[in-house]
Scaffold this motif. Sequence first.
Motif, PDB file in Angstrom:
ATOM      1  N   ASP A 185      -4.481   4.985   7.630  1.00  0.00           N
ATOM      2  CA  ASP A 185      -5.786   4.768   7.000  1.00  0.00           C
ATOM      3  C   ASP A 185      -5.894   5.568   5.693  1.00  0.00           C
ATOM      4  O   ASP A 185      -6.431   5.079   4.687  1.00  0.00           O
ATOM      5  CB  ASP A 185      -6.910   5.180   7.952  1.00  0.00           C
ATOM      6  CG  ASP A 185      -7.019   4.241   9.144  1.00  0.00           C
ATOM      7  OD1 ASP A 185      -6.522   3.101   9.044  1.00  0.00           O
ATOM      8  OD2 ASP A 185      -7.585   4.656  10.175  1.00  0.00           O
ATOM      9  N   HIS A 186      -5.387   6.784   5.725  1.00  0.00           N
ATOM     10  CA  HIS A 186      -5.372   7.602   4.507  1.00  0.00           C
ATOM     11  C   HIS A 186      -4.501   6.966   3.428  1.00  0.00           C
ATOM     12  O   HIS A 186      -4.877   6.926   2.245  1.00  0.00           O
ATOM     13  CB  HIS A 186      -4.859   8.999   4.854  1.00  0.00           C
ATOM     14  CG  HIS A 186      -4.496   9.832   3.664  1.00  0.00           C
ATOM     15  ND1 HIS A 186      -5.424  10.360   2.799  1.00  0.00           N
ATOM     16  CD2 HIS A 186      -3.262  10.216   3.188  1.00  0.00           C
ATOM     17  CE1 HIS A 186      -4.798  11.044   1.842  1.00  0.00           C
ATOM     18  NE2 HIS A 186      -3.499  10.966   2.046  1.00  0.00           N
ATOM     19  N   THR A 205      -2.247   6.407  13.146  1.00  0.00           N
ATOM     20  CA  THR A 205      -3.414   5.625  12.732  1.00  0.00           C
ATOM     21  C   THR A 205      -4.215   6.301  11.621  1.00  0.00           C
ATOM     22  O   THR A 205      -4.492   5.689  10.594  1.00  0.00           O
ATOM     23  CB  THR A 205      -4.305   5.332  13.946  1.00  0.00           C
ATOM     24  OG1 THR A 205      -3.551   4.593  14.926  1.00  0.00           O
ATOM     25  CG2 THR A 205      -5.517   4.509  13.525  1.00  0.00           C
ATOM     26  N   PRO A 206      -4.602   7.575  11.770  1.00  0.00           N
ATOM     27  CA  PRO A 206      -5.351   8.190  10.651  1.00  0.00           C
ATOM     28  C   PRO A 206      -4.510   8.329   9.386  1.00  0.00           C
ATOM     29  O   PRO A 206      -5.046   8.241   8.271  1.00  0.00           O
ATOM     30  CB  PRO A 206      -5.784   9.552  11.205  1.00  0.00           C
ATOM     31  CG  PRO A 206      -4.870   9.814  12.334  1.00  0.00           C
ATOM     32  CD  PRO A 206      -4.509   8.499  12.916  1.00  0.00           C
ATOM     33  N   HIS A 249       0.821  -1.202   0.000  1.00  0.00           N
ATOM     34  CA  HIS A 249       0.000   0.000   0.000  1.00  0.00           C
ATOM     35  C   HIS A 249       0.861   1.261   0.000  1.00  0.00           C
ATOM     36  O   HIS A 249       0.531   2.255  -0.675  1.00  0.00           O
ATOM     37  CB  HIS A 249      -0.929   0.002   1.211  1.00  0.00           C
ATOM     38  CG  HIS A 249      -2.043  -0.991   1.099  1.00  0.00           C
ATOM     39  ND1 HIS A 249      -2.771  -1.431   2.195  1.00  0.00           N
ATOM     40  CD2 HIS A 249      -2.547  -1.654   0.036  1.00  0.00           C
ATOM     41  CE1 HIS A 249      -3.680  -2.304   1.802  1.00  0.00           C
ATOM     42  NE2 HIS A 249      -3.559  -2.460   0.497  1.00  0.00           N
ATOM     43  N   THR A 255      -3.801   3.764   3.051  1.00  0.00           N
ATOM     44  CA  THR A 255      -4.439   2.543   2.554  1.00  0.00           C
ATOM     45  C   THR A 255      -5.582   2.860   1.593  1.00  0.00           C
ATOM     46  O   THR A 255      -5.699   2.260   0.515  1.00  0.00           O
ATOM     47  CB  THR A 255      -4.956   1.711   3.730  1.00  0.00           C
ATOM     48  OG1 THR A 255      -3.857   1.351   4.581  1.00  0.00           O
ATOM     49  CG2 THR A 255      -5.631   0.446   3.244  1.00  0.00           C
ATOM     50  N   SER A 256      -6.455   3.797   1.962  1.00  0.00           N
ATOM     51  CA  SER A 256      -7.586   4.129   1.086  1.00  0.00           C
ATOM     52  C   SER A 256      -7.109   4.745  -0.226  1.00  0.00           C
ATOM     53  O   SER A 256      -7.628   4.418  -1.302  1.00  0.00           O
ATOM     54  CB  SER A 256      -8.538   5.086   1.804  1.00  0.00           C
ATOM     55  OG  SER A 256      -7.880   6.298   2.128  1.00  0.00           O
TER      56      SER A 256
END
Length: 512
Positions: free
Chosen positions: A144-145, A140-141, A59, A147-148
Amino acid sequence: MWSLLGLLTVLQNILPSQLLSLLHSFYESLQDFLSPYSYFEIPEFNGYCGVDHNDLYRHVNLYLNSINSSATCRRLTLSRSKSSNRIAFTVAPNHTVHDSFDRHRLSWTHHVETVQDSIDEKRSFTLKLPKRHHPLALLTPYLDHVTSRAEEFERVSRERRLFTNNGHGSYESGWASVPFRHPSTFETLALEPDLKTQIMEDLRAFSEGREFYHKIGRAWKRGYLLYGPPGSGKSSLIAAMANFLRYDVYDLELTKVSDNSELRALLIQTTNRSIIVIEDIDCSVDLTGDRLSKMSRKATRSEKGRHVSDDGEDNGRVTLSGLLNFTDGLWSCCGEERIIVFTTNHRDNVDPALVRCGRMDVHVSLGACGAHAFKALVAKYLGVGSHVLFDVAESCIRSGGALTPAQIGEILLRNRRDADVAIKAVISAMQAKILGANVDFIEGSREYEEAGVKTPESVDRRLVESPENWETSPGRIGGKKRKENGSTWERKVKFLVRLKSLTKSDSGRRGV
């Protein structure tokens, strides 16, 4: 400096390795304490065996491809596979790419180390975060950013494949594939604007409905039934859907599937974000016939001593129950973001259990070209946006002379060097269809048979007569029913005469 280096060399030779390791750990801890940054390493593989790939590493690599890394990195490694035209890049070994997130400055460093006594390399990414805020609150955020963004970039840019089952679905490789490069898109489809807009909006809502489907407790899948005559554009619509959503396509050939177990194995091997297609569902295998006739066949075969399963289907073959479970059973939930498409030329021949709501959610009727679709085909094939004969073609379409996109496309392709000739050829084919439909009506009517109107030649003779003489012609039949049928027939014949006069007058004006 030379004295210090000599001292360090002597200490490394005389001090025990445990003490050296302890001193090295103390030095790293002191460096981490004094540094204003936190470092997180993401290796290429999980564990030490080098078998389990780390999805987070992949990713990060995709994420760095999606951003403009060339602006912040001095050196990139470019690559391109044999089956793809897209150029991909990775950060060169031991180089850094800078990024920003939520007003924070971050950086990625690509480390590549050669394993001792081996030709293998150890790869990893190191993420550097500022310490002035709690690193985990930002980590963490940000991941997540990453990965998306990486998943979206992979969906848009990855090479899509067209799969077909090779008859070995119970094994690991039940599908064979080639690159999917079909040029059909919604911009090139000959569809009416309202239908095209409805399909695109439904597909867009489906692709963005992950949370909605999970909230209501339904599997993230959708079924489409495409039906219409041959040449109406069913396969082109499937290709346009795949290009619109950037999905892979699995063309399932049911005749190559031996039984329900192999069908389930093939379903398990399909990936997310894919379209599973079964074309000509009513002709693939004997699944959609009358259930009563199947029960009678069961009784007949049982008398002959042949073993038949309890649901009326033969063992060792794909059954209707197996196909229903494939589309809407528990096994259909083994993946997400899938679209199942059935196509047929005759909707009434498909078993109602296959096309009910929940299995085939959207039914799309594809038929002959309307006026807008005809103009779109002319613009695409001939590059003509307007023409004096468009009104004549629309009149033919309204009178029942519409042709399928494949028929119109073939005529335009054959005459593409001259737009006038091509459009007139299409109009002639439309007129021939109208005339043929009326001839079939006459030949199928008993009253017209009694009047002696039996052959197309007699219809041609009536075309050359004056419309005022039709009421007194020998073929006229009295009676209320005759007047109803005759009025319809006369209106269409008058329309054909008017079309011929329009095309002839237009040809005279153009000198054709």
